[in-house]
Structures are given as structure tokens and as C-alpha cells.
Design an enzyme around this catalytic site. Structure first.
Site, PDB file in Angstrom:
ATOM      1  N   HIS A 154       0.816  -1.072   0.111  1.00 16.48           N
ATOM      2  CA  HIS A 154      -0.208   0.580   0.162  1.00 16.48           C
ATOM      3  C   HIS A 154       0.557   1.392   0.079  1.00 16.48           C
ATOM      4  O   HIS A 154       0.413   2.479  -0.493  1.00 16.48           O
ATOM      5  CB  HIS A 154      -0.936   0.120   0.707  1.00 16.48           C
ATOM      6  CG  HIS A 154      -1.773  -0.916   1.433  1.00 16.48           C
ATOM      7  ND1 HIS A 154      -2.081  -1.959   2.451  1.00 16.48           N
ATOM      8  CD2 HIS A 154      -2.671  -1.318   0.489  1.00 16.48           C
ATOM      9  CE1 HIS A 154      -2.741  -2.929   2.439  1.00 16.48           C
ATOM     10  NE2 HIS A 154      -3.697  -2.315   1.752  1.00 16.48           N
TER      11      HIS A 154
ATOM     12  N   LYS B 190     -15.429  -8.133   5.085  1.00 17.66           N
ATOM     13  CA  LYS B 190     -14.361  -8.528   5.494  1.00 17.66           C
ATOM     14  C   LYS B 190     -14.935  -8.621   7.102  1.00 17.66           C
ATOM     15  O   LYS B 190     -15.869  -7.250   7.923  1.00 17.66           O
ATOM     16  CB  LYS B 190     -13.480  -7.452   5.722  1.00 17.66           C
ATOM     17  CG  LYS B 190     -12.610  -7.722   3.936  1.00 17.66           C
ATOM     18  CD  LYS B 190     -11.250  -7.160   3.437  1.00 17.66           C
ATOM     19  CE  LYS B 190     -10.484  -6.953   2.146  1.00 17.66           C
ATOM     20  NZ  LYS B 190      -9.822  -6.356   2.002  1.00 17.66           N
TER      21      LYS B 190
ATOM     22  N   ARG C 149      -2.556  -4.719  -8.460  1.00 19.15           N
ATOM     23  CA  ARG C 149      -1.747  -5.664  -8.320  1.00 19.15           C
ATOM     24  C   ARG C 149      -2.194  -6.971  -9.720  1.00 19.15           C
ATOM     25  O   ARG C 149      -1.508  -7.004 -10.760  1.00 19.15           O
ATOM     26  CB  ARG C 149      -1.653  -6.635  -7.384  1.00 19.15           C
ATOM     27  CG  ARG C 149      -1.574  -5.411  -5.893  1.00 19.15           C
ATOM     28  CD  ARG C 149      -1.409  -6.129  -4.461  1.00 19.15           C
ATOM     29  NE  ARG C 149      -2.774  -6.663  -4.569  1.00 19.15           N
ATOM     30  CZ  ARG C 149      -3.761  -7.123  -2.977  1.00 19.15           C
ATOM     31  NH1 ARG C 149      -3.175  -7.951  -2.478  1.00 19.15           N
ATOM     32  NH2 ARG C 149      -5.176  -7.802  -3.913  1.00 19.15           N
TER      33      ARG C 149
ATOM     34  N   SER D  26      -2.805  -7.653   3.016  1.00 24.05           N
ATOM     35  CA  SER D  26      -2.992  -7.791   4.056  1.00 24.05           C
ATOM     36  C   SER D  26      -3.870  -9.101   4.379  1.00 24.05           C
ATOM     37  O   SER D  26      -3.381  -9.494   5.778  1.00 24.05           O
ATOM     38  CB  SER D  26      -4.524  -6.588   4.385  1.00 24.05           C
ATOM     39  OG  SER D  26      -4.130  -5.624   3.917  1.00 24.05           O
TER      40      SER D  26
HETATM   41  O1  PNS Z   1      -8.872  -2.589   0.989  1.00 23.37           O
HETATM   42  P1  PNS Z   1      -9.835  -3.065  -0.086  1.00 23.37           P
HETATM   43  O2  PNS Z   1     -10.896  -3.755   1.554  1.00 23.37           O
HETATM   44  O3  PNS Z   1      -9.880  -3.338  -0.995  1.00 23.37           O
HETATM   45  O4  PNS Z   1     -10.880  -1.680   0.047  1.00 23.37           O
HETATM   46  C1  PNS Z   1     -12.114  -1.930  -0.081  1.00 23.37           C
HETATM   47  C2  PNS Z   1     -13.360  -0.307   0.077  1.00 23.37           C
HETATM   48  C3  PNS Z   1     -12.422  -0.609   1.281  1.00 23.37           C
HETATM   49  C4  PNS Z   1     -12.295   0.753  -0.684  1.00 23.37           C
HETATM   50  C5  PNS Z   1     -14.382  -0.453  -0.347  1.00 23.37           C
HETATM   51  O5  PNS Z   1     -14.764  -1.329   0.409  1.00 23.37           O
HETATM   52  C6  PNS Z   1     -15.549   0.528  -0.257  1.00 23.37           C
HETATM   53  O6  PNS Z   1     -15.129   1.160  -0.361  1.00 23.37           O
HETATM   54  N1  PNS Z   1     -16.043   1.098   1.010  1.00 23.37           N
HETATM   55  C7  PNS Z   1     -16.965   1.416   1.374  1.00 23.37           C
HETATM   56  C8  PNS Z   1     -18.320   1.438   0.772  1.00 23.37           C
HETATM   57  C9  PNS Z   1     -18.266   1.526  -0.727  1.00 23.37           C
HETATM   58  O7  PNS Z   1     -18.308   3.071  -1.072  1.00 23.37           O
HETATM   59  N2  PNS Z   1     -18.871   0.566  -0.761  1.00 23.37           N
HETATM   60  C10 PNS Z   1     -18.800   1.086  -2.857  1.00 23.37           C
HETATM   61  C11 PNS Z   1     -18.163   0.654  -3.152  1.00 23.37           C
HETATM   62  S1  PNS Z   1     -18.988  -0.852  -4.715  1.00 23.37           S
END
Ligand code: PNS
Length: 163
Positions: A17, A41, A90, A129
Site C-alpha cells: 500500500h 470483510k 496488483r 493484508s
Molecule cells: O482494501 P479493500 O478492502 O480492497 O478496500 C475496499 C473499500 C474499503 C475501499 C471498499 O469496500 C469501499 O469503498 N467501502 C466503502 C463502502 C462503499 O462505498 N462501497 C461501494 C463500493 S462498491
């Protein structure tokens, strides 16, 4: 001012990251790193703990600001005057997931928000992670994957969980 947003759950933040975020910060005047929850998650660290580790990681970079947010990323973007999401990409396996999010964010923001991707360096192509948590839970070496402060936090967290 061109404000970019790098979003993620950072459970915990890895060198993969960090590498992308440092590169992303060179493309905009201000980069906000936002720590969010992904409904799919279960987290080892809570939102505040994750935010704290990300803050510590970037404390010396002047154009990076770190925040956390509960809710939709597009709402966060709106409140913070940004229309640009930057995410790392990635291996090929990231592609579908990333495109799904990019399309959803574009659609639910009424086409306001754009997502751009920065390819990960070869070194961190397969770092996640999830891998870090797995290695940590089994007592493996973490210095290749995590900054010292983050490594300390995950070791403490795991020791607590095992009590
Ligand atoms: O590190 P990650 O888990 O790949 O990040 C994913 C994340 C947290 C960026 C995504 O789940 C997110 O934006 N969550 C907030 C809720 C949201 O806006 N969801 C709509 C996107 S489809």
C-alpha cells in the site's frame, strides 16, 4: 486544488500500500488516504486502529492526509471535494473486483467520480493484508511486508487475541 483519494481497509497497511500511496501523492496536490470498512470483510483491527497505523506511516509526507469514514466512499468524496479515486492494481486477480468498484462508484456518483489505477511494483505484486495476517498469526517474519511500527502493532494484537 486537485485532491485525490486513496481508499482501502488497511488491515493492516502493508509496504505494498505504502509504495502505491507515495507514488499516488506525486500525481495530485493533496492525497487523502481514507480508511473504510468493506462489508465483506471481518477485521483484525478496528477502524480507529487501522486509521492510527496509516497516520503513523505517512506522518512525514506533507501532502498526505489520513482520515477514516463509515459509509459510502462516494459520500466521503463529496464531503471532501474530490472526484478522483486512486487504487493500486496488483495481479490479474484484482481486476474484476477493482472494475466492479470503479463502475459502481462512477454510477452512484452520477458519473462524477473517476477511478485510476497504479500498477503495483513487481516486488509487492502478490502482497496482501490477508497474507500478512496469515504469516503473523503463525509467527512468521514480517519485516519484508510491514513497517516496524505496524509489525509491532500486529504482534501485540495477536498476543492479546491468544490470551
Ligand atoms: O482494501 P479493500 O478492502 O480492497 O478496500 C475496499 C473499500 C474499503 C475501499 C471498499 O469496500 C469501499 O469503498 N467501502 C466503502 C463502502 C462503499 O462505498 N462501497 C461501494 C463500493 S462498491
Amino acid at each position: 486544488m486537485k485532491i485525490g483519494v486513496y481508499s482501502g481497509s488497511f488491515d493492516p497497511i502493508t509496504k505494498g500500500h505504502t509504495e502505491i500511496i507515495v507514488r499516488a501523492a506525486k500525481l495530485v496536490e493533496k492525497l487523502i488516504v481514507v480508511v473504510l470498512n468493506n462489508v465483506n470483510k471481518k477485521y483484525l483491527f478496528n477502524l480507529e486502529e487501522r486509521e492510527e497505523m496509516v497516520k503513523e506511516t505517512f506522518k512525514n509526507i506533507v501532502n498526505i492526509e489520513v482520515k477514516s469514514f463509515q459509509g459510502l466512499l462516494v459520500n466521503f468524496m463529496h464531503e471532501n471535494n474530490s472526484t478522483l479515486i486512486i487504487r493500486g492494481l496488483r495481479a490479474v486477480s484484482d481486476y474484476e473486483y477493482e472494475l466492479t468498484m470503479a463502475f459502481a462508484n462512477k454510477e452512484i456518483s452520477e458519473e462524477e467520480i473517476e477511478t485510476i489505477f497504479i500498477p503495483s511494483s513487481k516486488k509487492y505484486m502478490y502482497l496482501s493484508s490477508t497474507v500478512v495476517r496469515e504469516v503473523a498469526l503463525n509467527g512468521g517474519k514480517l519485516n519484508l511486508y510491514l513497517d516496524e511500527v505496524v509489525e509491532k502493532k500486529i504482534r501485540e494484537k495477536i498476543a492479546l487475541e491468544k490470551k
